[in-house]
Design an enzyme around this catalytic site. Sequence first.
Site, PDB file in Angstrom:
ATOM      1  N   SER A 177       0.809  -1.233   0.000  1.00  0.00           N
ATOM      2  CA  SER A 177       0.000   0.000   0.000  1.00  0.00           C
ATOM      3  C   SER A 177       0.831   1.267   0.000  1.00  0.00           C
ATOM      4  O   SER A 177       0.499   2.245   0.659  1.00  0.00           O
ATOM      5  CB  SER A 177      -0.946   0.048   1.217  1.00  0.00           C
ATOM      6  OG  SER A 177      -1.731  -1.093   1.271  1.00  0.00           O
ATOM      7  N   LEU A 181      -0.325   4.192  -8.131  1.00  0.00           N
ATOM      8  CA  LEU A 181      -0.490   5.624  -8.390  1.00  0.00           C
ATOM      9  C   LEU A 181       0.797   6.229  -8.924  1.00  0.00           C
ATOM     10  O   LEU A 181       0.777   7.043  -9.851  1.00  0.00           O
ATOM     11  CB  LEU A 181      -0.818   6.342  -7.083  1.00  0.00           C
ATOM     12  CG  LEU A 181      -2.272   6.585  -6.780  1.00  0.00           C
ATOM     13  CD1 LEU A 181      -2.406   7.283  -5.444  1.00  0.00           C
ATOM     14  CD2 LEU A 181      -2.872   7.442  -7.883  1.00  0.00           C
ATOM     15  N   ASP A 191       8.617 -11.085  -0.706  1.00  0.00           N
ATOM     16  CA  ASP A 191       7.528 -12.070  -0.670  1.00  0.00           C
ATOM     17  C   ASP A 191       7.960 -13.308  -1.462  1.00  0.00           C
ATOM     18  O   ASP A 191       8.560 -13.181  -2.537  1.00  0.00           O
ATOM     19  CB  ASP A 191       6.270 -11.548  -1.398  1.00  0.00           C
ATOM     20  CG  ASP A 191       5.659 -10.337  -0.717  1.00  0.00           C
ATOM     21  OD1 ASP A 191       6.047 -10.061   0.432  1.00  0.00           O
ATOM     22  OD2 ASP A 191       4.817  -9.671  -1.355  1.00  0.00           O
ATOM     23  N   LYS A 207      13.332   7.210   9.112  1.00  0.00           N
ATOM     24  CA  LYS A 207      14.354   6.157   9.137  1.00  0.00           C
ATOM     25  C   LYS A 207      14.649   5.621   7.730  1.00  0.00           C
ATOM     26  O   LYS A 207      13.739   5.328   6.958  1.00  0.00           O
ATOM     27  CB  LYS A 207      13.858   5.008  10.039  1.00  0.00           C
ATOM     28  CG  LYS A 207      13.820   5.406  11.514  1.00  0.00           C
ATOM     29  CD  LYS A 207      15.232   5.726  11.964  1.00  0.00           C
ATOM     30  CE  LYS A 207      15.326   5.999  13.445  1.00  0.00           C
ATOM     31  NZ  LYS A 207      16.704   6.403  13.801  1.00  0.00           N
ATOM     32  N   CYS A 249     -25.857  -0.249 -11.523  1.00  0.00           N
ATOM     33  CA  CYS A 249     -25.931  -1.708 -11.577  1.00  0.00           C
ATOM     34  C   CYS A 249     -26.901  -2.237 -10.516  1.00  0.00           C
ATOM     35  O   CYS A 249     -28.101  -2.140 -10.682  1.00  0.00           O
ATOM     36  CB  CYS A 249     -24.526  -2.300 -11.462  1.00  0.00           C
ATOM     37  SG  CYS A 249     -24.398  -3.932 -12.220  1.00  0.00           S
ATOM     38  N   MET A 253     -29.452   0.256  -9.711  1.00  0.00           N
ATOM     39  CA  MET A 253     -30.567   0.357 -10.659  1.00  0.00           C
ATOM     40  C   MET A 253     -31.578  -0.754 -10.369  1.00  0.00           C
ATOM     41  O   MET A 253     -32.790  -0.534 -10.311  1.00  0.00           O
ATOM     42  CB  MET A 253     -30.072   0.210 -12.089  1.00  0.00           C
ATOM     43  CG  MET A 253     -31.186  -0.032 -13.100  1.00  0.00           C
ATOM     44  SD  MET A 253     -30.496  -0.457 -14.706  1.00  0.00           S
ATOM     45  CE  MET A 253     -31.948  -0.678 -15.707  1.00  0.00           C
ATOM     46  N   HIS A 273     -21.433   0.268 -15.501  1.00  0.00           N
ATOM     47  CA  HIS A 273     -20.594   0.981 -14.529  1.00  0.00           C
ATOM     48  C   HIS A 273     -19.912   2.180 -15.185  1.00  0.00           C
ATOM     49  O   HIS A 273     -18.755   2.080 -15.630  1.00  0.00           O
ATOM     50  CB  HIS A 273     -19.531   0.038 -13.952  1.00  0.00           C
ATOM     51  CG  HIS A 273     -20.108  -0.977 -13.030  1.00  0.00           C
ATOM     52  ND1 HIS A 273     -20.304  -0.729 -11.692  1.00  0.00           N
ATOM     53  CD2 HIS A 273     -20.563  -2.227 -13.252  1.00  0.00           C
ATOM     54  CE1 HIS A 273     -20.842  -1.802 -11.125  1.00  0.00           C
ATOM     55  NE2 HIS A 273     -21.011  -2.726 -12.054  1.00  0.00           N
ATOM     56  N   GLU A 288     -18.626   4.691 -13.889  1.00  0.00           N
ATOM     57  CA  GLU A 288     -17.469   5.195 -13.128  1.00  0.00           C
ATOM     58  C   GLU A 288     -16.141   4.683 -13.685  1.00  0.00           C
ATOM     59  O   GLU A 288     -15.100   5.302 -13.502  1.00  0.00           O
ATOM     60  CB  GLU A 288     -17.603   4.833 -11.639  1.00  0.00           C
ATOM     61  CG  GLU A 288     -17.443   3.366 -11.262  1.00  0.00           C
ATOM     62  CD  GLU A 288     -18.723   2.536 -11.376  1.00  0.00           C
ATOM     63  OE1 GLU A 288     -19.637   2.938 -12.112  1.00  0.00           O
ATOM     64  OE2 GLU A 288     -18.798   1.473 -10.712  1.00  0.00           O
TER      65      GLU A 288
HETATM   66  N1  GLN Z   1     -25.447  -8.486  -8.227  1.00  0.00           N
HETATM   67  C1  GLN Z   1     -25.979  -7.864  -9.387  1.00  0.00           C
HETATM   68  C2  GLN Z   1     -25.856  -8.730 -10.617  1.00  0.00           C
HETATM   69  O1  GLN Z   1     -25.065  -9.629 -10.662  1.00  0.00           O
HETATM   70  C3  GLN Z   1     -25.362  -6.502  -9.611  1.00  0.00           C
HETATM   71  C4  GLN Z   1     -23.921  -6.562  -9.926  1.00  0.00           C
HETATM   72  C5  GLN Z   1     -23.255  -5.219  -9.820  1.00  0.00           C
HETATM   73  O2  GLN Z   1     -23.774  -4.321  -9.182  1.00  0.00           O
HETATM   74  N2  GLN Z   1     -22.088  -5.084 -10.390  1.00  0.00           N
HETATM   75  O3  GLN Z   1     -26.529  -8.498 -11.577  1.00  0.00           O
END
Ligand code: GLN
Length: 543
Positions: A14, A19, A146, A186, A381, A384, A515, A517
């Site tokens: 982390s 980034l 690791d 350090k 998603c 909705m 999505h 975003e």
């Molecule tokens: N669980 C829901 C589906 O599989 C919504 C998935 C999500 O929000 N990415 O359709």
Amino acid sequence: MTRFIFITGGVVSSLGKGLGSAALGALLQARGYSVRLCKLDPYLNVDPGTMSPFQHGEVYVTDDGAETDLDLGHYERFTGRPAVQTDNITTGRIYTNVLQKERRGDYLGATIQVIPHITDEIKDFIREKDGSADFVLCEIGGTVGDIESLPFLEAIRQFGNEMGRERALFVHVTLLPYIPAAGELKTKPTQHSVKELMSAGIRPRILLCRADRPIEQDELRKIALFCNIDEEKVIPALDVATIYEVPLSYHAEGLDEQVLDCFGLLDKAKKPDLKVWQDIVHRIKEPESTVKIAVVGKYTNLADSYKSLNEALVHGGIANNVKVDMQFIESTVFEKENTSSYLEGVNGILVPGGFGERGAEGKIEAARFARERKVPYFGICFGMQMAVIEAARNLLGYDRANSTEFGPCDNAVVGLMTEWQRGEVKEARHANDDMGGTMRLGAYPARLVAGSKVASIYGSKEISERHRHRYEVNINFKDGLEEKGLLFSGMSPDGTLPEIVEYKDHPWFIGVQFHPELKSKPFDPHPLFVSFIRAALEQSRLV
Ligand code: GLN
């Protein structure tokens, strides 16, 4: 000629390697170079698709339908280059490939070993990027030391030797912890971590030293001496107020300059044009006002679980010159308590993607609050799907409307497409389902209904967005819901899958099956987020 930059991390995880890599990519781009970023993950999962967002953060989905590490989201947000499936690989995938070849007999009877077979597979993954950009930046997940990182280090060591210093560079990111009792930062852990890297045969030429306060010149000199690195290539990487300041801060410390120097490119390099980053940082640091957005979800304790979502909200804020104050609310609270006490003062409600029954009723309540109180609502998603269930229950009167994701139900307004096409929604079918590779993943086109709110937000009739879901809103409920004012304003091109719903008589209530975003960038904010934050801003002026 493609040059390769390998980014490793030491001391702790982390550290912001992802980034840092993304910011370096942006800096090289700002100097006119093309870049490609990729990530090698040492864990054994074949991809992060099956990993819990609690543990591993968000799963980032690419246009070509890969479920990848969230760092690919950073890469895309900082460089604008759409991530693709071949930008991310894990140990699980490497072994799967090698074992498949072994079963096919491709190795002609050889004994299969980590070196050379696994390392060759890793090198092939890297080598196939040759020619795809001026610079390929490869981030190695995990921390040096690791056990599971070892084959990756060995592979990049070999690759670096093959390419030579003119074409390969190792950058190591470390941490200088501050010890309050001693009152100083350090350097020892950094020295040890470089030693560890050297024992794998890799000599970093640049060190990026993460610290929470300025590093004295003496300390930088000491690190340079002990780690056998040029002093100006020991670069302080201090914490900054916003992640979008990272390119500016690393540039000020000379990162891009030193990288180009390592490749002998500094003399001919252009000065970087950083105006776009300066503008973004200015807007974030000096907003004109604030809007409060309630994010009603399940993974509310970890910022990484909704990484792209948080960033897309910030981008919506940048576009509107406002600060977005995100209030994460665990949706299960609405199952016990009244929504009003939590949502009364917010300017917008967002229900993000999610899986599983826990917390679903709370999200349905949040959608109801937003509809009735005319608070801007953005359902993504799962968000909705919950809004449609709410509408079916409270506007159409189907009290038991639900999603078959939670089990068989009477009014399956959300279900598997195969189920609602065949009318078999009452069948229990969860027991033997394979959860891997059964989702609708990646970019799909949708057609927008002329005159709808989303058509005007996008300014176009056809869009393409990324998906990650199994269930769909059942088209058989379309007519009934539309009569009650819930317009199905975006559909798959063949007209069978509802992609967007919106209320006609609500200031801003939009649910999307995809999505958005994932495609938002600070310099190119997603139109739905820009519009949602604008609606929230308008709402804030009313109250
Ligand atoms: N669980 C829901 C589906 O599989 C919504 C998935 C999500 O929000 N990415 O359709």
